[in-house]
Design a protein around this motif. Structure first.
Motif, short mmCIF file in Angstrom:
data_model
loop_
_atom_site.label_atom_id
_atom_site.label_comp_id
_atom_site.label_asym_id
_atom_site.label_seq_id
_atom_site.Cartn_x
_atom_site.Cartn_y
_atom_site.Cartn_z
N UNK A 96 0.83 -1.21 0.00
CA UNK A 96 0.00 0.00 0.00
C UNK A 96 0.86 1.26 0.00
N UNK A 97 1.90 1.24 -0.83
CA UNK A 97 2.77 2.39 -0.99
C UNK A 97 3.87 2.53 0.05
N UNK A 98 3.83 1.73 1.10
CA UNK A 98 4.84 1.81 2.15
C UNK A 98 5.95 0.80 1.88
N UNK A 99 7.22 1.26 1.99
CA UNK A 99 8.35 0.38 1.74
C UNK A 99 8.53 -0.61 2.88
N UNK A 100 8.83 -1.86 2.51
CA UNK A 100 9.07 -2.92 3.48
C UNK A 100 10.41 -3.59 3.15
N UNK A 101 11.19 -3.88 4.19
CA UNK A 101 12.48 -4.53 4.02
C UNK A 101 12.30 -6.05 4.05
N UNK A 102 12.81 -6.73 3.02
CA UNK A 102 12.74 -8.19 2.95
C UNK A 102 14.04 -8.80 3.47
N UNK A 103 13.94 -9.96 4.13
CA UNK A 103 15.13 -10.65 4.60
C UNK A 103 15.95 -11.16 3.41
N UNK A 104 15.25 -11.64 2.38
CA UNK A 104 15.91 -12.15 1.17
C UNK A 104 15.12 -11.65 -0.03
N UNK A 105 15.81 -11.25 -1.10
CA UNK A 105 15.15 -10.73 -2.29
C UNK A 105 14.49 -11.84 -3.10
N UNK A 106 13.37 -11.53 -3.78
CA UNK A 106 12.78 -12.50 -4.72
C UNK A 106 13.82 -12.86 -5.78
N UNK A 107 13.72 -14.05 -6.33
CA UNK A 107 14.71 -14.48 -7.32
C UNK A 107 14.06 -15.40 -8.34
N UNK A 108 14.74 -15.58 -9.45
CA UNK A 108 14.27 -16.48 -10.50
C UNK A 108 15.17 -17.69 -10.56
N UNK A 109 14.57 -18.88 -10.49
CA UNK A 109 15.31 -20.14 -10.57
C UNK A 109 14.65 -20.99 -11.66
N UNK A 110 15.40 -21.32 -12.70
CA UNK A 110 14.85 -22.12 -13.82
C UNK A 110 13.56 -21.52 -14.35
N UNK A 111 13.58 -20.20 -14.55
CA UNK A 111 12.45 -19.45 -15.11
C UNK A 111 11.23 -19.41 -14.19
N UNK A 112 11.40 -19.75 -12.92
CA UNK A 112 10.32 -19.68 -11.94
C UNK A 112 10.67 -18.60 -10.92
N UNK A 113 9.72 -17.71 -10.66
CA UNK A 113 9.93 -16.63 -9.70
C UNK A 113 9.61 -17.11 -8.29
N UNK A 114 10.55 -16.90 -7.37
CA UNK A 114 10.39 -17.31 -5.97
C UNK A 114 10.30 -16.08 -5.08
#
Length: 420
Positions: A96-114
């Motif tokens: 909702x427009x507010x920044x949130x810090x993630x422990x680990x960034x999203x990533x792509x593995x074998x063309x799948x987004x995690x």
């Protein structure tokens, strides 16, 4: 809990520095509202203690409307007035427009987004529960917004502030989220103090130390140092768990006792990976917040090694006898009670546990009182320094209260320790 051995699994949870190895097991399953999420061949992965799951099947199951921007590598999702966005490779998300810090960034593995499973669950209004036996992640409606109470105190002196957090070293996901005051204490601190920084333990060095201190090098075996009854019980337990009966032959009783506790822990959903210490240590590492060790691994291992032969065998035998309850749920029930103690901040139960340990003077001196004196010394140094800094000190909850507790000693020395 009249016998010392009956306490050992509890002590493991609130005091032990030992971690268990993870063997290759079946893929992790994800369940939402009683139905398993179909992940196909894309299994959840763990990175730096954070579980990531395939994004599309998860968000579709949660009825989140998705939009993928290939150019910016950003996914946006909306549901009932909620808007979130995540970008591949970025640890900053928005809700909702507010920044949130993630422990680990999203990533792509074998063309799948995690994506990080805990972030998604909490954003949508769930919490996650981990079942180690079934290897399942379950989304549960989050009705505990206040978070776990824990054991938190605040001390101020000479312009310095020390927050004291009594920890549970081995925990599960039910203990999260933590209440706002605990998270705020971490945010306010410039330094994190812990018994041992488990993220920097050299496993090779620890194994070398264990071999040198915890195993027999004079040609003798475990059976030469304990009674035939105790040894036979060790062999029977190992075989019952599908292991070789002589697997512990080279090790001293204190190492065997820890190993047996680890075996029992593996029948529960409690792990060091979700312990309070490791939770904050990992957060501090990501923020480059300085981490101070109040002890070290060698000191803690030496403590067990220096116990008398009689105490070592007593711990081992009593721990074995406590396993006569063949119902594996007994271990979970005991740890659940301890977890509830921490979540509710039940000081009366914590003091009772400390008093139970004190009934064995040698054990209490090595495990609690001697170490408390060293920890109090460090805390006083922080409070009396000229840094004008704020510290969050996270150590086993058993160190905090009772006659020799850190809180008690600081109060005796004239410091105003305020419960938070």
């Amino acid at each position: 809990m009249k016998k010392l051995g009956a306490l050992f699994l509890s002590i493991f949870m609130v005091m032990s520095v030992f971690t268990t190895a993870h063997a290759a097991e079946k893929p992790v399953g994800v369940w939402i509202d009683g139905t398993e999420v179909k992940l196909g061949n894309s299994n959840p992965v763990v990175e730096k203690g954070t579980t990531l799951v395939p994004m599309r099947p998860l968000l579709e199951k949660l009825n989140v409307n998705m939009n993928w921007n290939k150019k910016t590598q950003t996914v946006t999702g909306t549901k009932n007035g909620l808007a979130l966005s995540l970008t591949i490779g970025s640890t900053t998300a928005t809700v909702n427009g507010e920044k949130k810090k993630l422990e680990v960034a999203p990533k792509t593995i074998n063309n799948v987004t995690y994506v990080p499973v805990r972030f998604i669950s909490e954003t949508i209004g769930y919490k996650v529960e981990w079942n180690a036996a079934q290897r399942t992640i379950t989304f549960v409606a989050n009705n505990e917004a206040a978070g776990s109470t824990g054991f938190l105190w605040k001390v101020e002196n000479n312009g310095n502030t020390v927050y004291l957090l009594g920890s549970i070293h081995v925990a599960n996901d039910k203990m999260y989220p933590l209440r706002t005051e605990i998270e705020a204490a971490f945010e306010a601190s410039q330094y994190l103090g812990v018994e041992v920084d488990l993220t920097k333990v050299d496993q090779t060095e620890m194994q070398k130390f264990l071999t040198e201190k915890g195993s027999y090098t004079d040609g003798t075996k475990l059976k030469d140092h304990v009674s035939a009854d105790t040894y036979n019980k060790v062999v029977a337990l190992l075989k019952a768990n599908g292991l070789a009966g002589n697997a512990f032959d080279s090790y001293k009783p204190w190492v065997v006792t820890q190993g047996i506790s680890s075996l029992q822990m593996q029948t529960t959903d409690y792990t060091p990976d979700t312990g309070i210490d490791l939770y904050f240590t990992q957060k501090a590492g990501k923020l480059n917040k300085p981490i101070i060790e109040l002890e070290n691994m060698q000191l803690q291992l030496n403590m067990f090694n220096q116990f008398s032969d009689g105490l070592q065998e007593k711990l081992l035998l009593d721990t074995l006898d406590s396993l006569k309850q063949t119902d594996k749920a007994a271990a979970t029930a005991s740890l659940d009670a301890l977890s509830q103690m921490w979540m509710q901040g039940d000081e009366q139960s914590l003091v009772a546990m400390t008093q139970a340990v004190a009934k064995e003077p040698e054990y209490y001196k090595g495990l609690v009182s001697d170490r408390n004196a060293n920890m109090v010394k460090h805390v006083k140094e922080y409070l009396n320094s000229d840094k004008k800094a704020t510290y969050l000190v996270v150590v086993g909850a058993l160190h905090m209260l009772g006659d020799d507790g850190i809180v008690t000693q600081l109060q005796k020395d004239g410091f105003n320790v305020v419960k938070q």
